[in-house]
Write an enzyme that holds these catalytic residues in place. Structure first.
Site, PDB file in Angstrom:
ATOM      1  N   CYS A   2       0.826  -1.195   0.000  1.00  0.00           N
ATOM      2  CA  CYS A   2       0.000   0.000   0.000  1.00  0.00           C
ATOM      3  C   CYS A   2       0.866   1.253   0.000  1.00  0.00           C
ATOM      4  CB  CYS A   2      -0.871   0.031   1.250  1.00  0.00           C
ATOM      5  SG  CYS A   2      -1.957  -1.388   1.351  1.00  0.00           S
ATOM      6  N   ARG A  26       4.314   1.013  -7.707  1.00  0.00           N
ATOM      7  CA  ARG A  26       4.517  -0.013  -6.689  1.00  0.00           C
ATOM      8  C   ARG A  26       3.529  -1.167  -6.810  1.00  0.00           C
ATOM      9  NH1 ARG A  26       6.570   2.632  -1.560  1.00  0.00           N
ATOM     10  NH2 ARG A  26       5.306   1.103  -0.503  1.00  0.00           N
ATOM     11  N   TRP A  73      -2.906  -2.451  -1.800  1.00  0.00           N
ATOM     12  CA  TRP A  73      -2.490  -3.773  -2.281  1.00  0.00           C
ATOM     13  C   TRP A  73      -3.128  -4.745  -1.302  1.00  0.00           C
ATOM     14  CZ3 TRP A  73       0.250  -8.010  -0.468  1.00  0.00           C
ATOM     15  CH2 TRP A  73       0.730  -8.904  -1.438  1.00  0.00           C
ATOM     16  N   ASN A  97      -0.772   1.205   5.912  1.00  0.00           N
ATOM     17  CA  ASN A  97       0.062   0.216   5.217  1.00  0.00           C
ATOM     18  C   ASN A  97       0.621  -0.689   6.290  1.00  0.00           C
ATOM     19  OD1 ASN A  97       1.752  -1.231   3.503  1.00  0.00           O
ATOM     20  ND2 ASN A  97       3.409   0.270   3.669  1.00  0.00           N
ATOM     21  N   GLY A  98       0.490  -1.996   6.087  1.00  0.00           N
ATOM     22  CA  GLY A  98       0.979  -2.952   7.080  1.00  0.00           C
ATOM     23  C   GLY A  98      -0.097  -3.979   7.351  1.00  0.00           C
ATOM     24  N   GLU A 470      16.207 -17.050 -11.742  1.00  0.00           N
ATOM     25  CA  GLU A 470      15.817 -15.659 -11.987  1.00  0.00           C
ATOM     26  C   GLU A 470      15.034 -15.563 -13.313  1.00  0.00           C
ATOM     27  OE1 GLU A 470      15.389 -12.994 -10.580  1.00  0.00           O
ATOM     28  OE2 GLU A 470      15.548 -11.387 -12.025  1.00  0.00           O
ATOM     29  N   LYS A 474      11.283 -14.176 -13.626  1.00  0.00           N
ATOM     30  CA  LYS A 474      10.932 -13.054 -14.513  1.00  0.00           C
ATOM     31  C   LYS A 474       9.781 -13.462 -15.414  1.00  0.00           C
ATOM     32  CE  LYS A 474      12.252 -10.356 -13.025  1.00  0.00           C
ATOM     33  NZ  LYS A 474      13.151 -10.177 -11.914  1.00  0.00           N
ATOM     34  N   GLU A 477       6.500 -13.742 -13.470  1.00  0.00           N
ATOM     35  CA  GLU A 477       6.038 -12.444 -12.955  1.00  0.00           C
ATOM     36  C   GLU A 477       5.315 -11.621 -14.019  1.00  0.00           C
ATOM     37  OE1 GLU A 477       9.776 -10.750 -11.305  1.00  0.00           O
ATOM     38  OE2 GLU A 477       8.569 -10.353  -9.540  1.00  0.00           O
ATOM     39  N   HIS A 493      16.002 -36.474 -11.209  1.00  0.00           N
ATOM     40  CA  HIS A 493      15.564 -36.906  -9.870  1.00  0.00           C
ATOM     41  C   HIS A 493      14.103 -36.573  -9.608  1.00  0.00           C
ATOM     42  CE1 HIS A 493      19.612 -38.091  -8.851  1.00  0.00           C
ATOM     43  NE2 HIS A 493      20.056 -36.916  -9.310  1.00  0.00           N
ATOM     44  N   LYS A 593       5.948  -3.537  -5.757  1.00  0.00           N
ATOM     45  CA  LYS A 593       7.378  -3.255  -5.926  1.00  0.00           C
ATOM     46  C   LYS A 593       8.123  -3.384  -4.612  1.00  0.00           C
ATOM     47  CE  LYS A 593      10.973  -2.008  -8.214  1.00  0.00           C
ATOM     48  NZ  LYS A 593      11.548  -3.086  -9.045  1.00  0.00           N
TER      49      LYS A 593
HETATM   50  C1  AGP Z   1      11.623  -9.153  -8.558  1.00  0.00           C
HETATM   51  O1  AGP Z   1      11.294  -9.098  -9.895  1.00  0.00           O
HETATM   52  C2  AGP Z   1      10.499  -9.151  -7.637  1.00  0.00           C
HETATM   53  N1  AGP Z   1       9.516  -8.205  -7.914  1.00  0.00           N
HETATM   54  C3  AGP Z   1      10.746  -9.533  -6.203  1.00  0.00           C
HETATM   55  O2  AGP Z   1      11.119 -10.875  -6.194  1.00  0.00           O
HETATM   56  C4  AGP Z   1      11.785  -8.720  -5.418  1.00  0.00           C
HETATM   57  O3  AGP Z   1      13.063  -8.984  -5.894  1.00  0.00           O
HETATM   58  C5  AGP Z   1      11.671  -9.091  -3.923  1.00  0.00           C
HETATM   59  O4  AGP Z   1      10.406  -8.735  -3.458  1.00  0.00           O
HETATM   60  C6  AGP Z   1      12.742  -8.441  -3.074  1.00  0.00           C
HETATM   61  O5  AGP Z   1      12.664  -7.054  -3.135  1.00  0.00           O
HETATM   62  P1  AGP Z   1      13.807  -6.139  -2.574  1.00  0.00           P
HETATM   63  O6  AGP Z   1      15.027  -6.402  -3.370  1.00  0.00           O
HETATM   64  O7  AGP Z   1      13.288  -4.736  -2.745  1.00  0.00           O
HETATM   65  O8  AGP Z   1      14.009  -6.506  -1.128  1.00  0.00           O
END
Ligand code: AGP
Length: 598
Positions: A2, A26, A73, A97-98, A470, A474, A477, A493, A593
């Protein structure tokens, strides 16, 4: 997560809407504002994008000098107007937020006191509690303090109270919050980036410090005392970030990596990292989440190989719940682009409580993680707007690479020639990366084929297993294609059971010591009729029969920098696949974000 913004200024709605626009990157699902207008609080909310809120606001023009706004969010309750913030009870309106962990208990108590709730959120208990205490003859400050004493969990709160004077309050525990004061007004925000040009001075409140803002002054309330606020400069103030000629921020940020790495290699000075006495270290532990965790995974290979240091890596959300053994002379490194990730921050606080030496690797210099660690190194990636992290990842890797060189030097584990070679490779890196990026159209073709599948398995070996992970992250996501990654040797395995003509396998297979082993793994895949995609060395193409759009040739790349280069095709493939499928790559569904809740 949020986003929060609040303003006490003439036409306060303008900076609030501007701030909400800056928080959009975000990730959020609804938004809303409350404004003190003609001696009453008016609240307008809308589901979906900020434009929906703006449309509603254009029908009810509101004026007032005290305003709060929120991008939500969803954590508790669906993404709809009722659950959107602000939440109002009587003369109190709140943005949060929280997570209020004990909200069900508090809600029960309030219902017994005769309160009626509208939303399914945890946040709605806050305005109800404040309003309850106000109706019991408490002052505004007393009512807020009494309320927060009952809250368990994390919060940053913006509170608007309609009383004898118009006041905006802000208070936090565990969640990010920033206060600023300028010539035209005073502001609160969950992110310094959301503040406008009038906010060159900022203050980061400590947990449970109550800040009161009104048109006359900004005060730090502490019992009957009103303390002065000591502001610092806002280095994120009013940087206009545009997509330039790119279609999305993600695309821009992928292509920006060459210049960022050139800058990091020109600034090829590792003396900054000499502040760490690597020769005395018995162990390094690296803690992070998501993409930052995969950077930690690559760093482990470098520190072990070049500096002979024992490195343990852990996911932040797990670290403090598994009784980690912290030894003498252990350095615990926390990697976080945003510097605000709740799990990473909680792990940092845990490590500090165990008296560990802590180091933060962040992109946001004033972030909470940066402020709380013993040492902080910046990755200098510049603001990353795309929710899917790209340039922050390669910059994290670049800083880890430099730290590993410094560690190798201090521990004299490799000789001078090898050290020089590592440095030389780093200087070459952006130029090799540039060549890969110049061939992006080849990856567009591969994306056309990849986008026809619903699942993909990624394989890599050694440090490139983290790059396969990674790549899979990506792809899922931004394109929502289901993707998982494995160390190639693990395929037989278990995951091999999944292989058939509907389960493509993407292998990162550069030229190195493990190429022959990988060729065997690739043949196992082919024998099961699984479609193959290879990002690899030209020698592979000679051994495995592949079509043009199934093979992307990696140029010759020195082993040490392979992870930083080979992630580029992964990023481009994810971007192009998502674009072909018509997805919003900069703001993928359900993602935030900066993940500021546990
Ligand atoms: C990456 O594409 C993501 N959106 C997510 O995994 C991100 O890397 C993770 O939330 C950690 O964020 P930070 O590096 O701001 O701590």
């Amino acid at each position: 997560m949020c986003g929060i913004i609040g303003a006490v200024a003439d036409s306060a709605i303008n900076p609030v809407l501007e701030g909400l626009g800056k928080l959009e990157y975000r990730g959020y699902d609804s938004s809303g504002i409350s404004i003190l207008s003609n001696d009453e609080i008016q609240t307008i909310k809308a589901e979906g994008k900020l434009n929906n809120l703006k449309k509603r606001l254009s029908m009810v023009p509101l004026e007032g000098d005290c305003c709060i706004g929120h991008t939500r969010w969803a954590t508790h309750g669906r993404a709809n107007v009722t659950n959107a913030h602000p939440h109002q009870c009587g003369q109190v309106s709140v943005v949060h937020n929280g997570i209020i962990e004990n909200y069900l208990q508090l809600k029960q108590q309030l219902i017994q006191w005769g309160h009626h709730f509208h939303s399914s959120t945890d946040s709605e208990v806050v305005p109800h509690l404040i309003n309850h205490y106000l109706s019991h003859e408490m002052t505004q400050e007393e009512a807020i303090y009494k309320t927060i004493l009952q809250l368990k969990g994390s919060y940053a709160l913006g509170i608007l109270i309609n009383g004898s004077s118009n006041n905006l309050y802000a208070i936090k525990q565990g969640s990010p919050l920033v206060i600023s004061e300028g010539n035209d007004g005073a502001y609160i925000a969950s992110d310094a980036m959301a503040l406008g040009s009038d906010s060159s001075k900022i203050y980061y409140p400590k947990d449970n410090e109550l800040i009161k803002l009104n048109t006359a002054e900004v005060k730090l309330c502490s019992g009957s005392l009103n303390k002065k606020i000591h502001y610092i400069n806002n280095n994120q103030c009013e940087k206009v970030i545009s997509k330039e000629n790119y279609s999305t921020f993600m695309e821009k940020e992928i292509f920006e990596q060459v210049d960022l790495l050139k800058a990091l290699s020109v600034k090829n000075d590792i003396s900054e990292y000499a502040a760490i006495n690597f020769s005395k270290l018995n162990k390094i532990t690296i803690i992070a989440c998501g993409t930052s965790y995969y950077a930690a995974s690559v760093a482990k290979h470098w520190f072990e190989k070049y500096a002979n240091i024992i490195v343990e890596i852990d996911i932040a959300s797990e670290y403090r719940y598994r009784s980690p053994i912290i030894i003498d002379n252990e350095l615990v490194i926390f990697v976080s682009q945003s510097g605000e990730t709740a799990d990473t921050l909680a792990a940092l606080r845990y490590a500090k409580s165990k008296k560990s030496q802590t180091l933060a690797l962040v992109n946001v210099a004033n972030s909470t993680i940066a402020r709380e660690a013993n040492y902080t190194f910046e990755i200098y990636a510049g603001a990353e707007i795309g929710v899917a992290s790209t340039k922050a990842f390669t910059c994290q890797l670049a800083i880890f690479y430099k730290m590993a060189i410094e560690a190798a030097k201090q521990r004299s584990f490799i000789n001078d020639t090898e050290l020089k070679q590592l440095t030389h490779n780093f200087v070459q890196l952006p130029y090799i990366m540039e060549k890969v990026l110049q061939r992006c159209t080849e990856l567009q073709k591969m994306a056309e084929k990849l986008s026809t599948y619903s699942n993909v398995i990624f394989l890599g070996r050694g440090a490139l297993t983290a790059i396969a992970q990674e790549g899979a992250l990506k792809l899922k996501e931004v394109s929502y294609i289901h993707a998982e990654a494995y160390a190639a040797g693990e395929l037989k395995h278990g995951p091999i059971a999944l292989l058939d003509e509907h389960m493509p396998v993407l292998v990162i297979a550069p030229k190195n010591d493990l190429t022959d082993k990988l060729v065997s793994n690739i043949q196992e895949v082919q024998a099961r009729n699984a479609p193959l995609f290879i990002i690899g060395d030209s020698s592979i193409k000679q051994q495995i029969n592949l079509q043009e759009d199934e093979f992307f040739e990696l140029p010759e790349i020195p082993e040490s920098i392979l992870p930083i280069i080979s992630v580029i095709p992964m990023q481009l493939l994810a971007l192009y696949t998502a674009q072909l499928l018509g997805k919003n790559v900069d703001q993928p569904r359900n993602l935030a974000k900066s993940v500021t809740v546990e």
